[in-house]
Write a protein that holds these residues in place. Structure first.
Motif, PDB file in Angstrom:
ATOM      1  N   LYS A   1     -68.621  73.453  47.687  1.00 35.46           N
ATOM      2  CA  LYS A   1     -68.291  73.880  46.316  1.00 35.46           C
ATOM      3  C   LYS A   1     -68.967  75.201  45.996  1.00 35.46           C
ATOM      4  CE  LYS A   1     -69.293  69.894  44.271  1.00 35.46           C
ATOM      5  NZ  LYS A   1     -69.611  68.977  43.147  1.00 35.46           N
TER       6      LYS A   1
ATOM      7  N   ARG B   1     -72.226  61.625  49.430  1.00 40.67           N
ATOM      8  CA  ARG B   1     -71.697  60.869  48.319  1.00 40.67           C
ATOM      9  C   ARG B   1     -70.253  60.466  48.532  1.00 40.67           C
ATOM     10  NH1 ARG B   1     -70.934  63.682  43.911  1.00 40.67           N
ATOM     11  NH2 ARG B   1     -70.779  65.530  45.199  1.00 40.67           N
ATOM     12  N   GLY B   2     -69.895  59.300  47.981  1.00 41.48           N
ATOM     13  CA  GLY B   2     -68.510  58.883  47.914  1.00 41.48           C
ATOM     14  C   GLY B   2     -68.022  59.094  46.497  1.00 41.48           C
ATOM     15  N   ARG B   3     -66.907  58.430  46.152  1.00 40.29           N
ATOM     16  CA  ARG B   3     -66.378  58.594  44.805  1.00 40.29           C
ATOM     17  C   ARG B   3     -67.364  58.091  43.762  1.00 40.29           C
ATOM     18  NH1 ARG B   3     -60.803  56.236  43.630  1.00 40.29           N
ATOM     19  NH2 ARG B   3     -61.657  54.364  44.593  1.00 40.29           N
ATOM     20  N   MET B   4     -67.240  58.622  42.549  1.00 37.00           N
ATOM     21  CA  MET B   4     -67.986  58.140  41.383  1.00 37.00           C
ATOM     22  C   MET B   4     -69.500  58.182  41.599  1.00 37.00           C
ATOM     23  SD  MET B   4     -65.210  56.892  39.651  1.00 37.00           S
ATOM     24  CE  MET B   4     -65.708  55.592  38.523  1.00 37.00           C
ATOM     25  N   GLY B   5     -69.951  59.125  42.407  1.00 41.68           N
ATOM     26  CA  GLY B   5     -71.390  59.309  42.569  1.00 41.68           C
ATOM     27  C   GLY B   5     -72.070  58.297  43.478  1.00 41.68           C
TER      28      GLY B   5
ATOM     29  N   LEU C   1     -63.434  62.257  49.622  1.00 41.93           N
ATOM     30  CA  LEU C   1     -63.782  62.599  48.244  1.00 41.93           C
ATOM     31  C   LEU C   1     -63.312  64.020  47.950  1.00 41.93           C
ATOM     32  CD1 LEU C   1     -65.206  62.179  45.518  1.00 41.93           C
ATOM     33  CD2 LEU C   1     -67.291  63.054  46.573  1.00 41.93           C
ATOM     34  N   CYS C   2     -62.220  64.118  47.159  1.00 38.05           N
ATOM     35  CA  CYS C   2     -61.718  65.437  46.761  1.00 38.05           C
ATOM     36  C   CYS C   2     -62.362  65.832  45.443  1.00 38.05           C
ATOM     37  CB  CYS C   2     -60.209  65.406  46.560  1.00 38.05           C
ATOM     38  SG  CYS C   2     -59.274  65.299  48.069  1.00 38.05           S
ATOM     39  N   GLU C   3     -62.888  67.018  45.380  1.00 34.73           N
ATOM     40  CA  GLU C   3     -63.390  67.547  44.115  1.00 34.73           C
ATOM     41  C   GLU C   3     -62.688  68.866  43.847  1.00 34.73           C
ATOM     42  OE1 GLU C   3     -67.729  66.733  43.255  1.00 34.73           O
ATOM     43  OE2 GLU C   3     -67.790  66.821  45.419  1.00 34.73           O
ATOM     44  N   MET C   4     -62.507  69.188  42.560  1.00 29.94           N
ATOM     45  CA  MET C   4     -61.818  70.456  42.282  1.00 29.94           C
ATOM     46  C   MET C   4     -62.434  71.180  41.110  1.00 29.94           C
ATOM     47  SD  MET C   4     -58.352  69.577  40.174  1.00 29.94           S
ATOM     48  CE  MET C   4     -58.226  68.121  39.125  1.00 29.94           C
TER      49      MET C   4
ATOM     50  N   SER D   1     -64.067  68.280  38.708  1.00 31.36           N
ATOM     51  CA  SER D   1     -63.773  66.851  38.665  1.00 31.36           C
ATOM     52  C   SER D   1     -63.493  66.287  40.031  1.00 31.36           C
ATOM     53  CB  SER D   1     -62.534  66.629  37.794  1.00 31.36           C
ATOM     54  OG  SER D   1     -61.429  67.290  38.383  1.00 31.36           O
ATOM     55  N   GLU D   2     -63.494  64.963  40.121  1.00 35.58           N
ATOM     56  CA  GLU D   2     -62.842  64.260  41.207  1.00 35.58           C
ATOM     57  C   GLU D   2     -61.747  63.433  40.536  1.00 35.58           C
ATOM     58  OE1 GLU D   2     -65.542  60.785  42.575  1.00 35.58           O
ATOM     59  OE2 GLU D   2     -66.919  62.336  41.949  1.00 35.58           O
ATOM     60  N   PRO D   3     -60.789  62.850  41.295  1.00 34.52           N
ATOM     61  CA  PRO D   3     -59.671  62.196  40.612  1.00 34.52           C
ATOM     62  C   PRO D   3     -60.105  61.140  39.591  1.00 34.52           C
ATOM     63  CG  PRO D   3     -59.162  62.464  42.924  1.00 34.52           C
ATOM     64  CD  PRO D   3     -60.590  62.903  42.756  1.00 34.52           C
TER      65      PRO D   3
ATOM     66  N   CYS E   1     -63.044  60.744  37.994  1.00 34.00           N
ATOM     67  CA  CYS E   1     -63.941  61.094  36.899  1.00 34.00           C
ATOM     68  C   CYS E   1     -64.124  62.600  36.805  1.00 34.00           C
ATOM     69  CB  CYS E   1     -65.277  60.363  37.040  1.00 34.00           C
ATOM     70  SG  CYS E   1     -66.203  60.817  38.486  1.00 34.00           S
TER      71      CYS E   1
END
Lengths: 328, 328
Positions: free
Chosen positions: A98, A120-124, A193-196, B198-200, B202
């Motif tokens: 990032k 990390r995975g999804r949601m922290g 884990l996709c972040e944008m 973001s991630e999907p 959250c």
């Protein structure tokens, strides 16, 4: 590894035979003793390099780490992975990627690590990331799409990884668990884990983080019921650089097709064929509520199609899926 | 402005009468000559401060800049704007706010600037940001919602700004142009640029960037047909700190309602009543295509409802709207 060391490694991997010390001197404008220092540095990092007077240097053993020089020989795609930044240890490849993306790193750039201290995975949630055995890497994308389409990428990446895993381990029975995991034998093999960063009309960048349990031979007691590795499932050891390249090789054409097609329609048959949740009764936990139903497929926008007890169709765009009468 | 200078300014703004030098010495544990230095600093920044022997200091004139000490007296909301970072000049308040948000700045934090050297609107376009006259500020939000809902915030903020503008200028006829502008007399008065990370499942943070042309009395020739200001529309000058506070005061309750309601249903009547495009024929330019139709309203998810020539309803979630037979 400094620039010249990395380039010498690249030359050695590209040539199966001996490479003369003189040729390396000329190529980099350095002395013989400088070449020797770089060779020693590579050996200290685990590379086996034969040195024979009058013939030069020959690479006889790789480290199996996901570094550029070891990944490149396996790359067949055109844009992804041409630039791989490798860390023996980093907090999280997504955090690193990032930061690079925010500084303008081009699409296709990859950050890979041997070990993550804060994976990390999804949601922290944490992603256990021991050294020497698994793949942890992040790919930077810059898709020219509105931000609402980006969540579709998670499923698209999962499909590409599934294709790569099945290609390398023909016995493996792996299933895609909507929206971002790949499981074997009901246990987690891989997570995405996709972040944008985006504005509504356009996406500035997406970082696709991928963790694959490759050669890990045991898991801590609290994960033994929920995690597995390619090694545990197949009894084989896998080349991490080759597997990383294979994921990129499979993903790039899917990504290009997705950019043209504007949705997941073209890959839906594959996603549904290998969907763990297909026809299952599930509960989807979302941030503020839970939704229950029987899975009837995936929409072309990547939503899970549920049929409620009342026979109504519900489209779910995000959340954590649990099989009913199971703790998964 | 250093911390003590800012705190002395806060005390002076809070008290309409004289404040003794001695009280200030005690409050900050500094000498009389130190107090005097801070007063001189404030005067050098444009504050008019009366100093009368035996009585002390009294603020008789503010600078009208959107600094914390001048905004706070007008704030009635509870969380937004309690922490305002002011820059005389910055590249872009959104860039600054994104960096602060990534470092963990709390929800409600505001970055404001007197002037931006690289102010931006949607899709990377520039936002002309001269000093001394307008408002440029960014608000950090951390909504616990999936990323697909975030684009709704743009319309919600537009509604709050519209309420604030109409409250302060009763003659103003301003309209909300889906999804992110406020226009008067067909010219741009205000723009909103929401960016998120973001991630999907959250949203890590959203930065809501707001530019309002407040007291600007003229525009460069190439903008005269497309931009206007509150001053040009009403003939009045406005207090920038009061207007900034008013936008936050109006937005905070709408935001809280939105978090509870899960969509824009509760504000749709307001959005549609003041919608510039309502019942108009429009073309929506998207990244890869254009859509045409007559605007029939806004969906509760913030999409523009178009009726095509064939009578079909089309929901448009992003893009740039142009009135047909117009260059706007």
């Amino acid at each position: 590894m400094n620039d010249i060391t990395a380039q010498i490694l690249s030359r050695l991997t590209a040539v199966p035979d001996f490479l003369s010390g003189e040729a390396l001197c000329r190529a980099f404008g350095i002395t013989r003793s400088a070449v020797w220092k770089h060779i020693c540095l590579l050996r200290s990092e685990g590379y086996q390099i034969d040195a024979v007077t009058g013939r030069g240097y020959r690479l006889s053993g790789l480290t199996g780490r996901p570094v550029e020089a070891e990944v490149h020989p396996f790359l067949t795609c055109r844009r992804f992975g041409r630039n791989i930044l490798y860390h023996p240890l980093t907090t999280s490849t997504n955090i690193e990627a990032k930061a690079l993306a925010a500084e303008g790193a081009p699409e296709g750039s990859v950050v890979a690590a041997d070990c993550q201290s804060g994976g990390r995975g999804r949601m922290g949630r944490s992603w256990v990331s021991p050294p020497g055995v698994n793949l942890y890497f992040s790919l930077i994308l810059r898709p020219a799409v509105p931000s609402v389409r980006v969540p579709q990428l998670t499923l698209l990446v999962a499909a590409a990884i599934h294709q790569a895993l099945c290609r390398h381990s023909s016995d493996l029975v792996a299933m895609i668990k909507w929206p971002n995991d790949i499981l074997a034998d009901g246990k987690k093999l891989c997570g995405v884990l996709c972040e944008m960063q985006s504005e509504p009309d356009c996406t500035h960048f997406v970082v696709v983080g991928i963790g694959i349990n490759v050669n890990q031979s045991e898991f801590p007691p609290d994960l033994q019921q929920s995690a597995t590795s390619l090694f545990l499932e197949s009894g084989q050891l896998f080349s991490r650089p080759e597997l990383l390249a294979s994921v990129l090789n499979h993903f790039e054409p899917l990504y290009d097709a997705w950019l043209l097609e504007d949705d997941l329609g073209f890959i839906l048959p594959y996603l549904e064929e290998h969907a763990l949740l297909q026809s299952k009764e599930v509960t989807i936990d979302q941030l503020k509520r839970s939704v229950r139903g029987t899975v009837r497929g995936i929409s072309r926008f990547g939503e899970l199609k549920l049929e409620s007890a009342e026979g109504e169709t519900i489209l779910v765009s995000s959340g954590e899926a649990h099989l009913r009468s199971s703790i998964t």
